[in-house]
Design a protein around this motif. Sequence first.
Motif, short mmCIF file in Angstrom:
data_model
loop_
_atom_site.label_atom_id
_atom_site.label_comp_id
_atom_site.label_asym_id
_atom_site.label_seq_id
_atom_site.Cartn_x
_atom_site.Cartn_y
_atom_site.Cartn_z
N LYS A 90 0.84 -1.20 0.00
CA LYS A 90 0.00 0.00 0.00
C LYS A 90 0.87 1.24 0.00
O LYS A 90 1.76 1.38 0.85
CB LYS A 90 -0.85 0.00 1.28
CG LYS A 90 -1.73 1.20 1.46
CD LYS A 90 -2.06 1.43 2.96
CE LYS A 90 -1.66 2.82 3.42
NZ LYS A 90 -2.40 3.91 2.78
N THR A 91 0.63 2.15 -0.94
CA THR A 91 1.36 3.41 -0.94
C THR A 91 0.94 4.24 0.27
O THR A 91 -0.25 4.45 0.51
CB THR A 91 1.11 4.17 -2.25
OG1 THR A 91 1.71 3.41 -3.31
CG2 THR A 91 1.73 5.55 -2.24
N MET A 92 1.94 4.67 1.05
CA MET A 92 1.69 5.54 2.20
C MET A 92 1.86 6.98 1.72
O MET A 92 2.91 7.32 1.16
CB MET A 92 2.70 5.24 3.32
CG MET A 92 2.74 3.75 3.74
SD MET A 92 4.16 3.33 4.81
CE MET A 92 3.61 4.00 6.40
N MET A 93 0.86 7.82 1.90
CA MET A 93 0.97 9.23 1.45
C MET A 93 -0.03 10.06 2.23
O MET A 93 -1.22 9.79 2.21
CB MET A 93 0.77 9.35 -0.07
CG MET A 93 -0.46 8.68 -0.62
SD MET A 93 -0.47 8.52 -2.45
CE MET A 93 -0.46 10.24 -2.95
N ASP A 94 0.46 11.06 2.96
CA ASP A 94 -0.46 11.82 3.83
C ASP A 94 -0.38 13.33 3.64
O ASP A 94 -0.84 14.08 4.51
CB ASP A 94 -0.25 11.43 5.31
CG ASP A 94 1.12 11.81 5.84
OD1 ASP A 94 2.01 12.18 5.03
OD2 ASP A 94 1.31 11.76 7.08
N ARG A 95 0.19 13.78 2.51
CA ARG A 95 0.15 15.23 2.22
C ARG A 95 0.50 15.48 0.75
O ARG A 95 1.01 14.59 0.06
CB ARG A 95 1.11 15.98 3.12
CG ARG A 95 2.56 15.63 2.88
CD ARG A 95 3.46 16.63 3.59
NE ARG A 95 4.83 16.15 3.64
CZ ARG A 95 5.82 16.82 4.21
NH1 ARG A 95 5.60 17.98 4.79
NH2 ARG A 95 7.05 16.33 4.22
N ASN A 96 0.24 16.72 0.33
CA ASN A 96 0.59 17.17 -1.03
C ASN A 96 0.00 16.28 -2.13
O ASN A 96 0.64 16.00 -3.14
CB ASN A 96 2.11 17.27 -1.19
CG ASN A 96 2.69 18.40 -0.35
OD1 ASN A 96 2.10 19.48 -0.29
ND2 ASN A 96 3.79 18.13 0.33
N ALA A 97 -1.22 15.84 -1.89
CA ALA A 97 -1.95 15.02 -2.87
C ALA A 97 -3.44 15.23 -2.58
O ALA A 97 -3.80 15.73 -1.51
CB ALA A 97 -1.55 13.56 -2.73
N PRO A 98 -4.32 14.86 -3.52
CA PRO A 98 -5.76 15.02 -3.26
C PRO A 98 -6.19 14.27 -1.99
O PRO A 98 -5.65 13.19 -1.68
CB PRO A 98 -6.41 14.38 -4.50
CG PRO A 98 -5.36 14.39 -5.54
CD PRO A 98 -4.05 14.27 -4.83
N VAL B 8 5.69 -5.28 0.74
CA VAL B 8 6.70 -4.22 0.66
C VAL B 8 6.15 -2.95 1.33
O VAL B 8 5.10 -2.44 0.93
CB VAL B 8 7.07 -3.91 -0.81
CG1 VAL B 8 8.21 -2.89 -0.86
CG2 VAL B 8 7.48 -5.19 -1.54
N ILE B 9 6.85 -2.46 2.33
CA ILE B 9 6.47 -1.21 2.99
C ILE B 9 6.76 -0.08 2.00
O ILE B 9 7.86 0.00 1.45
CB ILE B 9 7.27 -1.05 4.30
CG1 ILE B 9 6.95 -2.22 5.25
CG2 ILE B 9 6.99 0.30 4.96
CD1 ILE B 9 7.95 -2.42 6.37
N THR B 10 5.74 0.79 1.76
CA THR B 10 5.78 1.64 0.57
C THR B 10 5.43 3.11 0.81
O THR B 10 4.37 3.59 0.39
CB THR B 10 4.82 1.02 -0.50
OG1 THR B 10 5.17 -0.35 -0.72
CG2 THR B 10 4.88 1.75 -1.83
N PRO B 11 6.29 3.85 1.50
CA PRO B 11 6.07 5.31 1.54
C PRO B 11 6.40 5.88 0.15
O PRO B 11 7.49 5.62 -0.36
CB PRO B 11 7.07 5.80 2.60
CG PRO B 11 8.14 4.75 2.66
CD PRO B 11 7.51 3.44 2.24
#
Length: 434
Positions: free
Chosen positions: A163-171, A201-204
């Motif tokens: 899973k892509t980890m993403m918590d800013r600068n995106a919708p 796979v850990i995915t930031p």
Amino acid sequence: PHAPTKLLRGRTVSFLRRPMGAGDEGALEVHEDGGLLIENGLITAAGGYAEVAAKAPEGTPVTDHRPHLILPGFIDTHLHFPQAQVIASWADQLLDWLNDHTFPAEQRFADKAHGARIASTFYDTLIAHGTTTAVAYCSSHPNSVEAYFEEAERRGMRMLGGKTMMDRNAPAALCDTAQSAYDDSRALLEKWHGRGRALYVITPRFAITSTPEQLEAAGTLLREFPDCHLQTHINENLNEISYTLELYPQDADYLAIYERYGLLGRKTLLGHCIHMNGRELSVMRETGSVAVFCPTSNLFLGSGLFDKARMDSAGVRSAIATDIGGGTSYSMLRTLDEGYKVLQLQRQRLHPYETFYWATRGNAESLSLADRIGTLEPGTEADIIILNPAATREMALRAETARSLADELFILQTLGDDRAVMETYVAGVGMKGE
Ligand code: GUN
Ligand code: ZN
């Protein structure tokens, strides 16, 4: 349920170690009349055909692939499953491409049915191109990871992803939080890592779309599950780099950010690594982190030229990958060809032994999986491809003048694509013809 016992006959080519330039025949094992015995999804004997056939149980069926080549399946070490409908989008460079095309497309993966539909075509395409293992970014939605691994399990493929980890600068529809990314990744990891052939796979995604708290959470997860791989992006594009350093002003360079959160190590895959400073290269070497070269993507997005010789002389491990959908082909043959040209521009010329090693055993070693995939060695998993160096009219014409195996491999690399892949065996099961 395993595939029935079978014998394959053909021209077997497998790498024993990394070739050191042209003429390093000792790096390969080649049998002009070779055999592979496949039992329970594994290669159980390999070598000359007569010798292997003598070890097969009475009545074992033989598939004769002569005059084609038998190689280990290709391994793609970096691509994006939710970008199957982003490939071939007319865009400016990385950050605009992400905002204008990629982030909108990835939002659709909140819907499990959408993920399942894309997964089916995605795996058909990998198999058509002879890719038997890939390492993917899924979207930030756990549903996309479920769709990705469920379809791989159905086909018995050794696939890595997360899973892509993403918590800013995106919708907002794509953003998680530091805590939810940790919780969701952990739950998916506990469900899928080591289930059948799946590996988590850990995915930031990259530093721009993760807060410091989220990178901290990714590091915590990696410390708790050190057996897992971690993947992210680094030093791909000059605007990306300057924005990153604005977001993390206390760090001297891009790699220092990932270093600080404990994200580096022998199971860390760093996509792109184009604009690296000397300090970053020495930290890459010390930690054993892997630089992943994505030639079609780097050319398509105008990112820059990966410097393989500099990686090698710095002692940095490197892998090669398609990076779909920034990349423009699922084919590892097309990818090797474009990679060859990127290096040619820098007066670095890889021999076909080196490029085919890279896409098979080399990538397996980069994933620390060479004991299971990437070769034709007995005891490894029977992920195998059949390649025809004379598959198309123009290839056949050129192949008339081939004088060596190296010539044939180079024809495959330069002119080949899915049309040159006659069969793809996944754990011993022929997926194209059977
Ligand atoms: N950097 C962060 N996300 C991405 C992506 O999806 N593709 C590429 N090429 N680079 C990225
Ligand atoms: Zn990528």
